[in-house]
Design a protein around this motif. Sequence first.
Motif, PDB file in Angstrom:
ATOM      1  N   LEU A   1      48.402  52.649  63.463  1.00 53.82           N
ATOM      2  CA  LEU A   1      49.491  53.603  63.269  1.00 53.82           C
ATOM      3  C   LEU A   1      50.536  53.107  62.280  1.00 53.82           C
ATOM      4  O   LEU A   1      51.148  53.901  61.565  1.00 53.82           O
ATOM      5  N   LEU A   2      50.742  51.819  62.253  1.00 55.76           N
ATOM      6  CA  LEU A   2      51.778  51.248  61.390  1.00 55.76           C
ATOM      7  C   LEU A   2      51.139  50.789  60.092  1.00 55.76           C
ATOM      8  O   LEU A   2      50.448  49.769  60.048  1.00 55.76           O
ATOM      9  N   LYS A   3      51.353  51.540  59.026  1.00 56.88           N
ATOM     10  CA  LYS A   3      50.736  51.244  57.742  1.00 56.88           C
ATOM     11  C   LYS A   3      51.798  50.835  56.723  1.00 56.88           C
ATOM     12  O   LYS A   3      52.860  51.443  56.640  1.00 56.88           O
ATOM     13  N   THR A   4      51.472  49.815  55.974  1.00 58.91           N
ATOM     14  CA  THR A   4      52.393  49.308  54.954  1.00 58.91           C
ATOM     15  C   THR A   4      52.325  50.166  53.696  1.00 58.91           C
ATOM     16  O   THR A   4      51.230  50.430  53.194  1.00 58.91           O
ATOM     17  N   PRO A   5      53.464  50.645  53.206  1.00 59.50           N
ATOM     18  CA  PRO A   5      53.446  51.441  51.965  1.00 59.50           C
ATOM     19  C   PRO A   5      52.841  50.657  50.804  1.00 59.50           C
ATOM     20  O   PRO A   5      52.993  49.440  50.703  1.00 59.50           O
ATOM     21  N   LYS A   6      52.169  51.376  49.931  1.00 57.69           N
ATOM     22  CA  LYS A   6      51.489  50.728  48.807  1.00 57.69           C
ATOM     23  C   LYS A   6      52.478  50.069  47.846  1.00 57.69           C
ATOM     24  O   LYS A   6      52.171  49.032  47.254  1.00 57.69           O
ATOM     25  N   PHE A   7      53.664  50.670  47.679  1.00 58.96           N
ATOM     26  CA  PHE A   7      54.601  50.085  46.721  1.00 58.96           C
ATOM     27  C   PHE A   7      55.103  48.714  47.209  1.00 58.96           C
ATOM     28  O   PHE A   7      55.390  47.830  46.407  1.00 58.96           O
ATOM     29  N   LEU A   8      55.177  48.528  48.544  1.00 58.70           N
ATOM     30  CA  LEU A   8      55.570  47.224  49.058  1.00 58.70           C
ATOM     31  C   LEU A   8      54.473  46.192  48.814  1.00 58.70           C
ATOM     32  O   LEU A   8      54.751  45.039  48.477  1.00 58.70           O
ATOM     33  N   LYS A   9      53.215  46.624  48.969  1.00 60.10           N
ATOM     34  CA  LYS A   9      52.115  45.698  48.713  1.00 60.10           C
ATOM     35  C   LYS A   9      52.064  45.300  47.244  1.00 60.10           C
ATOM     36  O   LYS A   9      51.805  44.140  46.909  1.00 60.10           O
ATOM     37  N   LYS A  10      52.284  46.269  46.358  1.00 57.27           N
ATOM     38  CA  LYS A  10      52.275  45.948  44.933  1.00 57.27           C
ATOM     39  C   LYS A  10      53.440  45.032  44.561  1.00 57.27           C
ATOM     40  O   LYS A  10      53.332  44.204  43.662  1.00 57.27           O
ATOM     41  N   LEU A  11      54.562  45.201  45.275  1.00 57.09           N
ATOM     42  CA  LEU A  11      55.755  44.433  44.947  1.00 57.09           C
ATOM     43  C   LEU A  11      55.695  43.010  45.487  1.00 57.09           C
ATOM     44  O   LEU A  11      56.075  42.051  44.796  1.00 57.09           O
ATOM     45  N   PHE A  12      55.189  42.845  46.717  1.00 57.22           N
ATOM     46  CA  PHE A  12      55.233  41.538  47.363  1.00 57.22           C
ATOM     47  C   PHE A  12      53.868  40.867  47.488  1.00 57.22           C
ATOM     48  O   PHE A  12      53.798  39.652  47.664  1.00 57.22           O
ATOM     49  N   ASP A  13      52.793  41.631  47.425  1.00 56.45           N
ATOM     50  CA  ASP A  13      51.445  41.068  47.561  1.00 56.45           C
ATOM     51  C   ASP A  13      50.572  41.493  46.387  1.00 56.45           C
ATOM     52  O   ASP A  13      49.570  42.200  46.572  1.00 56.45           O
ATOM     53  N   PRO A  14      50.917  41.116  45.160  1.00 60.23           N
ATOM     54  CA  PRO A  14      50.073  41.500  44.018  1.00 60.23           C
ATOM     55  C   PRO A  14      48.706  40.845  44.131  1.00 60.23           C
ATOM     56  O   PRO A  14      48.580  39.701  44.573  1.00 60.23           O
ATOM     57  N   GLU A  15      47.682  41.583  43.730  1.00 63.40           N
ATOM     58  CA  GLU A  15      46.333  41.058  43.791  1.00 63.40           C
ATOM     59  C   GLU A  15      46.160  39.947  42.765  1.00 63.40           C
ATOM     60  O   GLU A  15      46.653  40.033  41.642  1.00 63.40           O
ATOM     61  N   ALA A  16      45.441  38.921  43.183  1.00 59.20           N
ATOM     62  CA  ALA A  16      45.195  37.800  42.274  1.00 59.20           C
ATOM     63  C   ALA A  16      44.274  38.239  41.141  1.00 59.20           C
ATOM     64  O   ALA A  16      43.225  38.851  41.371  1.00 59.20           O
ATOM     65  N   GLU A  17      44.680  37.961  39.928  1.00 55.89           N
ATOM     66  CA  GLU A  17      43.897  38.356  38.767  1.00 55.89           C
ATOM     67  C   GLU A  17      42.835  37.300  38.452  1.00 55.89           C
ATOM     68  O   GLU A  17      43.095  36.101  38.488  1.00 55.89           O
ATOM     69  N   ASP A  18      41.638  37.774  38.159  1.00 52.42           N
ATOM     70  CA  ASP A  18      40.550  36.874  37.802  1.00 52.42           C
ATOM     71  C   ASP A  18      40.599  36.620  36.300  1.00 52.42           C
ATOM     72  O   ASP A  18      40.046  37.367  35.502  1.00 52.42           O
ATOM     73  N   ASP A  19      41.311  35.572  35.909  1.00 48.68           N
ATOM     74  CA  ASP A  19      41.494  35.277  34.484  1.00 48.68           C
ATOM     75  C   ASP A  19      40.543  34.183  34.000  1.00 48.68           C
ATOM     76  O   ASP A  19      40.804  33.519  32.991  1.00 48.68           O
ATOM     77  N   TYR A  20      39.434  33.981  34.707  1.00 50.36           N
ATOM     78  CA  TYR A  20      38.476  32.955  34.300  1.00 50.36           C
ATOM     79  C   TYR A  20      37.706  33.428  33.066  1.00 50.36           C
ATOM     80  O   TYR A  20      37.175  34.536  33.038  1.00 50.36           O
ATOM     81  N   VAL A  21      37.663  32.566  32.052  1.00 48.57           N
ATOM     82  CA  VAL A  21      36.915  32.847  30.828  1.00 48.57           C
ATOM     83  C   VAL A  21      35.919  31.721  30.631  1.00 48.57           C
ATOM     84  O   VAL A  21      36.328  30.551  30.555  1.00 48.57           O
ATOM     85  N   PRO A  22      34.620  32.005  30.564  1.00 47.62           N
ATOM     86  CA  PRO A  22      33.629  30.934  30.394  1.00 47.62           C
ATOM     87  C   PRO A  22      33.770  30.265  29.043  1.00 47.62           C
ATOM     88  O   PRO A  22      34.231  30.857  28.065  1.00 47.62           O
ATOM     89  N   LEU A  23      33.374  29.003  29.004  1.00 42.93           N
ATOM     90  CA  LEU A  23      33.427  28.265  27.740  1.00 42.93           C
ATOM     91  C   LEU A  23      32.492  28.892  26.714  1.00 42.93           C
ATOM     92  O   LEU A  23      31.432  29.412  27.074  1.00 42.93           O
ATOM     93  N   PRO A  24      32.854  28.861  25.425  1.00 39.06           N
ATOM     94  CA  PRO A  24      32.017  29.514  24.407  1.00 39.06           C
ATOM     95  C   PRO A  24      30.591  28.986  24.375  1.00 39.06           C
ATOM     96  O   PRO A  24      29.648  29.743  24.211  1.00 39.06           O
ATOM     97  N   GLU A  25      30.432  27.668  24.556  1.00 34.68           N
ATOM     98  CA  GLU A  25      29.087  27.123  24.463  1.00 34.68           C
ATOM     99  C   GLU A  25      28.236  27.458  25.676  1.00 34.68           C
ATOM    100  O   GLU A  25      27.031  27.284  25.665  1.00 34.68           O
ATOM    101  N   LEU A  26      28.889  27.932  26.771  1.00 39.57           N
ATOM    102  CA  LEU A  26      28.140  28.287  27.965  1.00 39.57           C
ATOM    103  C   LEU A  26      27.986  29.789  28.138  1.00 39.57           C
ATOM    104  O   LEU A  26      27.257  30.236  29.004  1.00 39.57           O
ATOM    105  N   ALA A  27      28.693  30.562  27.331  1.00 39.52           N
ATOM    106  CA  ALA A  27      28.698  32.000  27.535  1.00 39.52           C
ATOM    107  C   ALA A  27      27.347  32.625  27.238  1.00 39.52           C
ATOM    108  O   ALA A  27      26.959  33.605  27.860  1.00 39.52           O
TER     109      ALA A  27
END
Length: 251
Positions: free
Chosen positions: A198-224
């Motif tokens: 019944l108790l649901k957290t508003p989406k704007f609060l989640k975006k403000l305080f719990d941002p999703e972790a971004e996957d910024d991994y880039v493989p090395l050129p010689e391994l890509a």
Amino acid sequence: MAYQTLLQEYMLVPPVTRVYTTACVITTLAVQLDLVSPFQLYFNPILILRKYQLWRLVTTFLFFGNLGFNFFFNMIFTYRYCRMLEEGSFRGRTADFIVMFIFGGVLMILCAFFVNLLFLGQAFTIMIVYIWSRRNVYVRMNFFGLMNFQAPYLPWVLLGFSVLLGNAISVDLVGMAIGHIYFFIEDVLPRHRNGQKLLKTPKFLKKLFDPEAEDDYVPLPELANIRPGGFDWRNRNPNIPQANNNDNANR
């Protein structure tokens, strides 16, 4: 050096716990230094509704009395169990923790309209302790070395200790009741058959305080462009294996 160490330890405290306990200490110090008066902070429905003194809806949770044993006792329990909740069952869910604060605060204010409660900080502390105790039922507690008990009995022990100090039990009972309501809605009801959250957290609060972790991994050129094993599958010549097979057949 000591200042930097103290600042680092302070910044390690979870954000909600850090902001709330700091606000409580600053408010109490302001009263102690006569910068503000308790009469400007307590919950008064008439002044709130007629004079629009809306800050009382917040300051009623921040003042725990003058500096003394009662203040330090409440602040220790507030800091300890608020931090353990935020680092435990609410770890990575700061927005949900804020919703718990708002939910408990709104219900306490509604109760204060019908019960003569001037300051709600102690009730808020008991609510936090109650929720923590119900989510850690197997933890063994020791109260000042006097008694050992399971965590769910901690709010009742604090209630008895509050009576010994001469405080009104209505404040503690309100905190325990609201803590139980939150625990039932959040932890018990969804586990029942056809139960819903019944108790649901508003989406704007989640975006403000719990941002999703971004996957910024880039493989090395010689391994890509190379697959495991070191063989370049994109440039393989399909005729080579066939030629080898034909040579073996001729032999």
